[in-house]
Design a protein around this motif. Sequence first.
Motif, PDB file in Angstrom:
ATOM      1  N   THR A 163      79.348  58.305  29.878  1.00 20.36           N
ATOM      2  CA  THR A 163      78.137  58.277  30.706  1.00 20.36           C
ATOM      3  C   THR A 163      78.098  59.472  31.649  1.00 20.36           C
ATOM      4  O   THR A 163      77.010  60.008  31.914  1.00 20.36           O
ATOM      5  CB  THR A 163      78.048  56.966  31.503  1.00 20.36           C
ATOM      6  N   ALA A 164      79.246  59.905  32.155  1.00 17.34           N
ATOM      7  CA  ALA A 164      79.267  61.069  33.043  1.00 17.34           C
ATOM      8  C   ALA A 164      78.788  62.317  32.317  1.00 17.34           C
ATOM      9  O   ALA A 164      78.038  63.130  32.875  1.00 17.34           O
ATOM     10  CB  ALA A 164      80.685  61.281  33.592  1.00 17.34           C
ATOM     11  N   HIS A 165      79.201  62.485  31.068  1.00 13.30           N
ATOM     12  CA  HIS A 165      78.753  63.645  30.283  1.00 13.30           C
ATOM     13  C   HIS A 165      77.256  63.561  29.994  1.00 13.30           C
ATOM     14  O   HIS A 165      76.556  64.588  30.007  1.00 13.30           O
ATOM     15  CB  HIS A 165      79.539  63.743  28.986  1.00 13.30           C
ATOM     16  N   ILE A 166      76.755  62.363  29.722  1.00 17.90           N
ATOM     17  CA  ILE A 166      75.324  62.204  29.481  1.00 17.90           C
ATOM     18  C   ILE A 166      74.534  62.585  30.725  1.00 17.90           C
ATOM     19  O   ILE A 166      73.529  63.301  30.655  1.00 17.90           O
ATOM     20  CB  ILE A 166      75.013  60.756  29.037  1.00 17.90           C
ATOM     21  N   LEU A 167      74.995  62.120  31.895  1.00 19.78           N
ATOM     22  CA  LEU A 167      74.312  62.455  33.142  1.00 19.78           C
ATOM     23  C   LEU A 167      74.379  63.959  33.408  1.00 19.78           C
ATOM     24  O   LEU A 167      73.387  64.566  33.843  1.00 19.78           O
ATOM     25  CB  LEU A 167      74.935  61.684  34.305  1.00 19.78           C
ATOM     26  N   GLU A 211      97.912  62.915  40.116  1.00 12.45           N
ATOM     27  CA  GLU A 211      97.552  62.433  41.447  1.00 12.45           C
ATOM     28  C   GLU A 211      96.567  61.277  41.373  1.00 12.45           C
ATOM     29  O   GLU A 211      96.659  60.301  42.130  1.00 12.45           O
ATOM     30  CB  GLU A 211      96.963  63.575  42.281  1.00 12.45           C
ATOM     31  N   LEU A 212      95.606  61.370  40.456  1.00 13.78           N
ATOM     32  CA  LEU A 212      94.630  60.289  40.310  1.00 13.78           C
ATOM     33  C   LEU A 212      95.299  59.013  39.810  1.00 13.78           C
ATOM     34  O   LEU A 212      94.998  57.913  40.285  1.00 13.78           O
ATOM     35  CB  LEU A 212      93.517  60.721  39.362  1.00 13.78           C
ATOM     36  N   ALA A 213      96.199  59.149  38.844  1.00 15.56           N
ATOM     37  CA  ALA A 213      96.891  57.970  38.309  1.00 15.56           C
ATOM     38  C   ALA A 213      97.743  57.291  39.376  1.00 15.56           C
ATOM     39  O   ALA A 213      97.835  56.059  39.425  1.00 15.56           O
ATOM     40  CB  ALA A 213      97.766  58.369  37.122  1.00 15.56           C
ATOM     41  N   GLU A 214      98.336  58.074  40.250  1.00 18.00           N
ATOM     42  CA  GLU A 214      99.248  57.544  41.260  1.00 18.00           C
ATOM     43  C   GLU A 214      98.501  56.957  42.455  1.00 18.00           C
ATOM     44  O   GLU A 214      98.877  55.917  42.991  1.00 18.00           O
ATOM     45  CB  GLU A 214     100.184  58.653  41.741  1.00 18.00           C
ATOM     46  N   HIS A 215      97.417  57.624  42.880  1.00 18.45           N
ATOM     47  CA  HIS A 215      96.811  57.275  44.168  1.00 18.45           C
ATOM     48  C   HIS A 215      95.403  56.700  44.086  1.00 18.45           C
ATOM     49  O   HIS A 215      94.938  56.085  45.045  1.00 18.45           O
ATOM     50  CB  HIS A 215      96.761  58.519  45.066  1.00 18.45           C
ATOM     51  N   SER A 216      94.710  56.895  42.969  1.00 16.72           N
ATOM     52  CA  SER A 216      93.309  56.486  42.892  1.00 16.72           C
ATOM     53  C   SER A 216      93.183  55.130  42.209  1.00 16.72           C
ATOM     54  O   SER A 216      94.162  54.415  41.997  1.00 16.72           O
ATOM     55  CB  SER A 216      92.503  57.561  42.137  1.00 16.72           C
ATOM     56  N   SER A 217      91.946  54.768  41.882  1.00 16.70           N
ATOM     57  CA  SER A 217      91.654  53.541  41.139  1.00 16.70           C
ATOM     58  C   SER A 217      90.612  53.876  40.086  1.00 16.70           C
ATOM     59  O   SER A 217      89.940  54.914  40.164  1.00 16.70           O
ATOM     60  CB  SER A 217      91.106  52.458  42.072  1.00 16.70           C
ATOM     61  N   PHE A 218      90.454  52.998  39.096  1.00 20.53           N
ATOM     62  CA  PHE A 218      89.458  53.262  38.064  1.00 20.53           C
ATOM     63  C   PHE A 218      88.055  53.336  38.654  1.00 20.53           C
ATOM     64  O   PHE A 218      87.239  54.169  38.236  1.00 20.53           O
ATOM     65  CB  PHE A 218      89.517  52.179  36.981  1.00 20.53           C
ATOM     66  N   GLU A 219      87.772  52.494  39.640  1.00 21.17           N
ATOM     67  CA  GLU A 219      86.456  52.543  40.274  1.00 21.17           C
ATOM     68  C   GLU A 219      86.218  53.896  40.944  1.00 21.17           C
ATOM     69  O   GLU A 219      85.139  54.489  40.810  1.00 21.17           O
ATOM     70  CB  GLU A 219      86.326  51.427  41.324  1.00 21.17           C
ATOM     71  N   GLU A 220      87.221  54.394  41.671  1.00 23.39           N
ATOM     72  CA  GLU A 220      87.064  55.674  42.350  1.00 23.39           C
ATOM     73  C   GLU A 220      86.936  56.818  41.347  1.00 23.39           C
ATOM     74  O   GLU A 220      86.132  57.741  41.535  1.00 23.39           O
ATOM     75  CB  GLU A 220      88.243  55.937  43.293  1.00 23.39           C
ATOM     76  N   VAL A 221      87.710  56.767  40.269  1.00 21.78           N
ATOM     77  CA  VAL A 221      87.623  57.796  39.232  1.00 21.78           C
ATOM     78  C   VAL A 221      86.253  57.761  38.558  1.00 21.78           C
ATOM     79  O   VAL A 221      85.664  58.810  38.262  1.00 21.78           O
ATOM     80  CB  VAL A 221      88.756  57.621  38.200  1.00 21.78           C
ATOM     81  N   SER A 222      85.709  56.577  38.330  1.00 21.46           N
ATOM     82  CA  SER A 222      84.375  56.460  37.744  1.00 21.46           C
ATOM     83  C   SER A 222      83.331  57.079  38.675  1.00 21.46           C
ATOM     84  O   SER A 222      82.422  57.789  38.225  1.00 21.46           O
ATOM     85  CB  SER A 222      84.028  54.992  37.468  1.00 21.46           C
ATOM     86  N   TYR A 223      83.445  56.806  39.967  1.00 15.41           N
ATOM     87  CA  TYR A 223      82.544  57.421  40.943  1.00 15.41           C
ATOM     88  C   TYR A 223      82.683  58.937  40.904  1.00 15.41           C
ATOM     89  O   TYR A 223      81.685  59.667  40.902  1.00 15.41           O
ATOM     90  CB  TYR A 223      82.850  56.892  42.349  1.00 15.41           C
ATOM     91  N   LEU A 224      83.919  59.407  40.882  1.00 16.02           N
ATOM     92  CA  LEU A 224      84.191  60.847  40.833  1.00 16.02           C
ATOM     93  C   LEU A 224      83.496  61.488  39.632  1.00 16.02           C
ATOM     94  O   LEU A 224      82.862  62.543  39.756  1.00 16.02           O
ATOM     95  CB  LEU A 224      85.701  61.080  40.760  1.00 16.02           C
ATOM     96  N   LEU A 225      83.588  60.864  38.476  1.00 13.57           N
ATOM     97  CA  LEU A 225      82.993  61.424  37.262  1.00 13.57           C
ATOM     98  C   LEU A 225      81.469  61.394  37.310  1.00 13.57           C
ATOM     99  O   LEU A 225      80.808  62.365  36.920  1.00 13.57           O
ATOM    100  CB  LEU A 225      83.503  60.656  36.041  1.00 13.57           C
ATOM    101  N   LEU A 226      80.901  60.301  37.793  1.00 15.76           N
ATOM    102  CA  LEU A 226      79.449  60.187  37.828  1.00 15.76           C
ATOM    103  C   LEU A 226      78.813  61.073  38.894  1.00 15.76           C
ATOM    104  O   LEU A 226      77.724  61.613  38.701  1.00 15.76           O
ATOM    105  CB  LEU A 226      79.025  58.735  38.064  1.00 15.76           C
ATOM    106  N   HIS A 227      79.504  61.213  40.038  1.00 18.35           N
ATOM    107  CA  HIS A 227      78.934  61.939  41.183  1.00 18.35           C
ATOM    108  C   HIS A 227      79.516  63.340  41.363  1.00 18.35           C
ATOM    109  O   HIS A 227      79.026  64.102  42.205  1.00 18.35           O
ATOM    110  CB  HIS A 227      79.162  61.139  42.471  1.00 18.35           C
TER     111      HIS A 227
END
Length: 379
Positions: free
Chosen positions: A345-349, A39-55
């Motif tokens: 970076t998400a794992h570090i946070l 679903e992420l590959a089809e509908h999301s973007s790298f920016e949104e996925v990065s936000y998802l991982l960090l937040h």
Amino acid sequence: MAEAEIARGLEGVVFTETELSFIDGQNGRLYYLGYPIQELAEHSSFEEVSYLLLHKRLPTADELAVFKEKLVKNRSIAVEKVASFADYPRTAHPMASLRTAISELGLFDPTEEDTSFESLYEKSVSLISKFATVTAAIKRLREGHMPIEPDPELSHAANFYYMLNGKRPSPEQEKLLDVALILHAEHGMNASTFTALAVHSTASDIYSSIVAAVGALKGPRHGGANEQVMKMVQEIGKPEAARGWVQGKLANKERIMGMGHRVYKALDPRAVILKKYAEIVAKAHGKSTEYEILTIVEEEAGKVLNPRGIYPNVDFYSGVVYSDLGIPTEFFTPVFAVARISGWTAHILEYARMDNRLLRPKAKFVGELDRKYVPIDQR
């Protein structure tokens, strides 16, 4: 003391908890924060996925807009730093150049030693953005061209393509690169992520953690595997030679690159997605020979390997996709790093939010004790 049980390769050892990703290796499923990777590959973007991982949550439209703007503002690198990249030997592996460049970024960051959570977050966003700029600059300089300034009007994937190749991508190329970055952004406690956390647990700076992660990803048994797949394709040469080549490798008990994964005992879901895009690329941009070779290798090797739980992994088809995007084979792993910096970076946070306990495993001692020292003139 009881006999210590050794977990070779840390197999089965659990040292922390995470919400970032879940891998169902038996059924070939991958989730980021509970969202299926398909679903992420089809509908999301790298920016949104990065936000998802960090937040650890999906953003609202306004939050995503602010996050994208922050990424754009962090793209540029000072001219004098880029100039130093030109001094790197062109014979060095691009991952070695990337490792050194990221270390330089830390060297000139006045906040490098600030390990507060707020500072870690700001540097994480900066690194996610700058990894693309650094990688593109290294590629351009190695080819004898000047680096290209980031274009603030383009998405992360489109801007990365532009800085790599000097031209804007088509919508299809932008989507293709965006999907590849999403698929490589995070993947549990792999070798490079573990390395990043091991360094972070010492209370060292985030640049040291990420440089260590880049060093781990550089290895051909980790990120470098995608390069080996394309070298395999080049060695086979033509589709009609593929079956015999595979049969010979299997008969000699040699490994088929891109086949098998430490975690997946079913088909890697990322490979399924990339295969679909690789087929589109093959039909639209003339990479049909490479794609045909890979499909034959997958089919022929699968006759023997699939019953053993060995299937294509994410590296198997990614090379054809990267090649179509104008990315040389030696830059496949740096592109991997451009994506995985979000996961690192998400794992570090996440670990910083916990107690950031120092990682200190033990090793079983099997040597001799109380040996008598012999002076050098008597040996």
